[in-house]
Scaffold this motif. Structure first.
Motif, PDB file in Angstrom:
ATOM      1  N   LEU A 114      45.145  34.439  47.635  1.00 30.84           N
ATOM      2  CA  LEU A 114      45.601  34.741  46.274  1.00 30.84           C
ATOM      3  C   LEU A 114      44.987  36.074  45.858  1.00 30.84           C
ATOM      4  O   LEU A 114      43.802  36.320  46.085  1.00 30.84           O
ATOM      5  CB  LEU A 114      45.164  33.605  45.338  1.00 30.84           C
ATOM      6  N   SER A 115      45.822  36.918  45.269  1.00 30.55           N
ATOM      7  CA  SER A 115      45.318  38.219  44.811  1.00 30.55           C
ATOM      8  C   SER A 115      45.524  38.346  43.307  1.00 30.55           C
ATOM      9  O   SER A 115      46.470  37.782  42.750  1.00 30.55           O
ATOM     10  CB  SER A 115      46.065  39.352  45.530  1.00 30.55           C
ATOM     11  N   ALA A 116      44.628  39.090  42.666  1.00 30.20           N
ATOM     12  CA  ALA A 116      44.754  39.290  41.210  1.00 30.20           C
ATOM     13  C   ALA A 116      44.017  40.557  40.803  1.00 30.20           C
ATOM     14  O   ALA A 116      43.209  41.106  41.561  1.00 30.20           O
ATOM     15  CB  ALA A 116      44.208  38.090  40.447  1.00 30.20           C
ATOM     16  N   GLU A 133      34.627  32.410  49.433  1.00 31.80           N
ATOM     17  CA  GLU A 133      36.069  32.611  49.656  1.00 31.80           C
ATOM     18  C   GLU A 133      36.611  33.778  48.822  1.00 31.80           C
ATOM     19  O   GLU A 133      37.823  34.003  48.784  1.00 31.80           O
ATOM     20  CB  GLU A 133      36.835  31.331  49.292  1.00 31.80           C
ATOM     21  N   ILE A 134      35.715  34.500  48.147  1.00 26.06           N
ATOM     22  CA  ILE A 134      36.123  35.576  47.228  1.00 26.06           C
ATOM     23  C   ILE A 134      35.684  36.931  47.765  1.00 26.06           C
ATOM     24  O   ILE A 134      34.522  37.118  48.157  1.00 26.06           O
ATOM     25  CB  ILE A 134      35.469  35.375  45.832  1.00 26.06           C
ATOM     26  N   ALA A 182      43.828  44.059  47.353  1.00 27.51           N
ATOM     27  CA  ALA A 182      43.498  42.667  47.683  1.00 27.51           C
ATOM     28  C   ALA A 182      44.659  42.036  48.458  1.00 27.51           C
ATOM     29  O   ALA A 182      44.477  41.431  49.524  1.00 27.51           O
ATOM     30  CB  ALA A 182      43.206  41.886  46.402  1.00 27.51           C
ATOM     31  N   TRP A 183      45.852  42.201  47.919  1.00 26.90           N
ATOM     32  CA  TRP A 183      47.059  41.627  48.563  1.00 26.90           C
ATOM     33  C   TRP A 183      47.261  42.245  49.936  1.00 26.90           C
ATOM     34  O   TRP A 183      47.538  41.556  50.912  1.00 26.90           O
ATOM     35  CB  TRP A 183      48.259  41.869  47.652  1.00 26.90           C
ATOM     36  N   GLY A 211      40.652  49.226  37.649  1.00 24.22           N
ATOM     37  CA  GLY A 211      40.005  49.464  38.943  1.00 24.22           C
ATOM     38  C   GLY A 211      39.207  48.273  39.438  1.00 24.22           C
ATOM     39  O   GLY A 211      38.218  48.433  40.154  1.00 24.22           O
ATOM     40  N   THR A 212      39.634  47.066  39.042  1.00 26.96           N
ATOM     41  CA  THR A 212      38.990  45.855  39.570  1.00 26.96           C
ATOM     42  C   THR A 212      40.075  44.861  39.983  1.00 26.96           C
ATOM     43  O   THR A 212      41.164  44.849  39.426  1.00 26.96           O
ATOM     44  CB  THR A 212      38.079  45.160  38.532  1.00 26.96           C
ATOM     45  N   GLY A 213      39.740  44.051  40.946  1.00 27.43           N
ATOM     46  CA  GLY A 213      40.655  43.003  41.406  1.00 27.43           C
ATOM     47  C   GLY A 213      39.903  42.102  42.352  1.00 27.43           C
ATOM     48  O   GLY A 213      38.720  42.327  42.631  1.00 27.43           O
ATOM     49  N   PHE A 214      40.573  41.073  42.828  1.00 28.65           N
ATOM     50  CA  PHE A 214      39.906  40.197  43.805  1.00 28.65           C
ATOM     51  C   PHE A 214      40.910  39.487  44.686  1.00 28.65           C
ATOM     52  O   PHE A 214      42.099  39.387  44.365  1.00 28.65           O
ATOM     53  CB  PHE A 214      38.963  39.198  43.118  1.00 28.65           C
ATOM     54  N   LEU A 215      40.372  39.034  45.805  1.00 30.52           N
ATOM     55  CA  LEU A 215      41.161  38.290  46.790  1.00 30.52           C
ATOM     56  C   LEU A 215      40.465  36.963  47.058  1.00 30.52           C
ATOM     57  O   LEU A 215      39.250  36.935  47.263  1.00 30.52           O
ATOM     58  CB  LEU A 215      41.249  39.101  48.091  1.00 30.52           C
TER      59      LEU A 215
END
Ligand SMILES: Cc1ncc(COP(=O)(O)O)c(C=O)c1O
Length: 392
Positions: free
Chosen positions: A206-208, A76-77, A86-87, A219-223
């Motif tokens: 959810l985004s972060a 789910e990631i 991500a958003w 320069g990193t993130g996830f959804l």
């Protein structure tokens, strides 16, 4: 109990700086820096493709780490280059038509709101802002009253960019679930600061980001996308990683959340993100949240006693972002004067949260954001610095 000595040893800059800008970009702990540098070294020794092959297990494990952080499953990631992308991937995957309604909150982040405006312009959907209650939190009762069959999305920022407000994410989730409405939560400034459990919250997406309270690289993130919704979402843009080209005239979307990713990535940054998540989980998000609140509370108490300072935080239980203004001083001037004394803080412009800022007639705010690795003495240093400014 957090071993403050150890986490500060892991964060060498704490010897020089009172670093209170963790909602901007936190200091990375040593294991994160080691993961980043280690992979860049490996790439320089054997080449980028071979390095990714050699580290494939550790790279895969990053999905598991992020999933553990959120109480989600690895499939789910999606790993992204920041929270905004991500958003956007989630938001622009949702279909909107004329008359559809998007419900959001007063302190919604600028990047999200301009995307609402663009989709509204393109499709004829409308944006409705749920009012806040007397404390400044999104009013869940008002949200409930605003629901009708035209509401196609609830999209809210959990911890807005401009202060300590913590919106009632789980109460919103309950309403979204009861009405079967997709719920997109911007958790950019919550992740790494507090416990996040996507099941308890009831969000669908959810985004972060990595660089804020999570202490990961820039320069990193996830959804996160809930599995039940995943299959229904076609990403707004795809490549042959998201959707392998299976026949001359056909592609097949991946089954997992990686359908929102593209083929090329910064693997050093990803390993750094994984190390940051593991580091946070190792300390425990419960103790992290507790200490963040303790230090932020100490700062608010100290600021309250300084003449000319107005604390601007909203909500019943504000988190680790402390926002304020000071009579006679621009926010930028305060940030610069603190920096000259070895104290790092930031500022937030009204245009980042225009609806809230206009509602409260806010000027640019000073934003101080402690983290668990800060000490009480550092908080007191900032209070002392501001008290000295105020008495000039
Ligand atoms: C509430 C909120 N959402 C999203 C973002 C965007 O995050 P990123 O810069 O990682 O894209 C920010 C950044 O400040 C933010 O404060």
């Amino acid at each position: 109990m957090i071993d403050i000595g150890r986490v500060r040893d892991d964060t060498p800059a704490t010897a020089r700086l009172a670093y209170l800008h963790n909602a901007g970009a936190a200091l990375m702990p040593a294991p994160v820096v080691a993961a980043l540098k280690g992979h860049i070294d490996l790439e320089s020794e054997i080449g980028g493709y071979a390095a990714a092959d050699q580290e494939s297990e550790r790279l895969d494990a990053v999905y598991g780490s992020v999933a553990r952080l959120l109480n989600a499953a690895p499939d789910e990631i999606a790993l992204m280059e920041n929270a905004t992308v991500a958003w956007q991937m989630a938001f622009y995957a949702l279909p909107f038509c004329e008359g559809d309604r998007i419900l959001t909150a007063e302190a919604e982040y600028a990047a999200n709101y301009v995307a609402f405006l663009q989709v509204a312009k393109r499709t004829g959907a409308t944006i409705d802002v749920v009012p806040s209650d007397a404390s400044g939190e999104l009013d869940a009762h008002a949200l409930e009253r605003m629901i009708d069959e035209r509401v196609k999305l609830i999209a809210v920022t959990w911890v807005p960019t401009n202060g300590g407000l913590v919106n009632p994410a789980a109460a919103i989730g309950k309403i979204a679930r009861a009405h079967g409405i997709p719920y997109l939560l911007d958790a950019c400034q919550a992740v790494g600061q507090m416990e996040v459990d996507v099941d308890a919250i009831g969000c669908d997406m959810l985004s972060a980001t990595g660089r804020k309270f999570l202490r990961g690289p820039r320069g990193t993130g996830f959804l996160y996308v809930r599995r039940a919704l995943l299959q229904q979402l076609e990403p707004p843009m795809i490549d042959h990683f998201a959707a392998p080209w299976v026949a001359r005239d056909a592609y097949r979307l991946r089954d997992d959340a990686r359908r929102f990713e593209t083929w090329e990535n910064n693997y050093a940054a990803r390993l750094g993100l994984g190390a940051a998540v593991d580091y946070a989980l190792d300390i425990g998000m419960g103790p992290v949240e507790q200490r963040c609140r303790l230090l932020a509370g100490r700062l608010r108490d100290g600021l309250a006693s300084i003449r000319g300072i107005t604390i601007r935080d909203l909500g019943r239980a504000p988190g680790a972002i402390v926002s304020f203004t000071m009579e006679g001083y621009e926010a930028d001037t305060i940030v610069r004067s603190a920096a000259a004394s070895g104290i790092t803080i930031g500022a937030s412009d009204p245009s980042s949260t225009r609806i809230d800022a206009e509602h409260r007639a806010l000027p640019p705010l000073v934003r101080a954001s402690p983290h668990y690795y800060n000490t009480e003495a550092e908080i007191d240093r900032l209070i002392g610095h501001l008290a000295a400014l105020a008495s000039r």
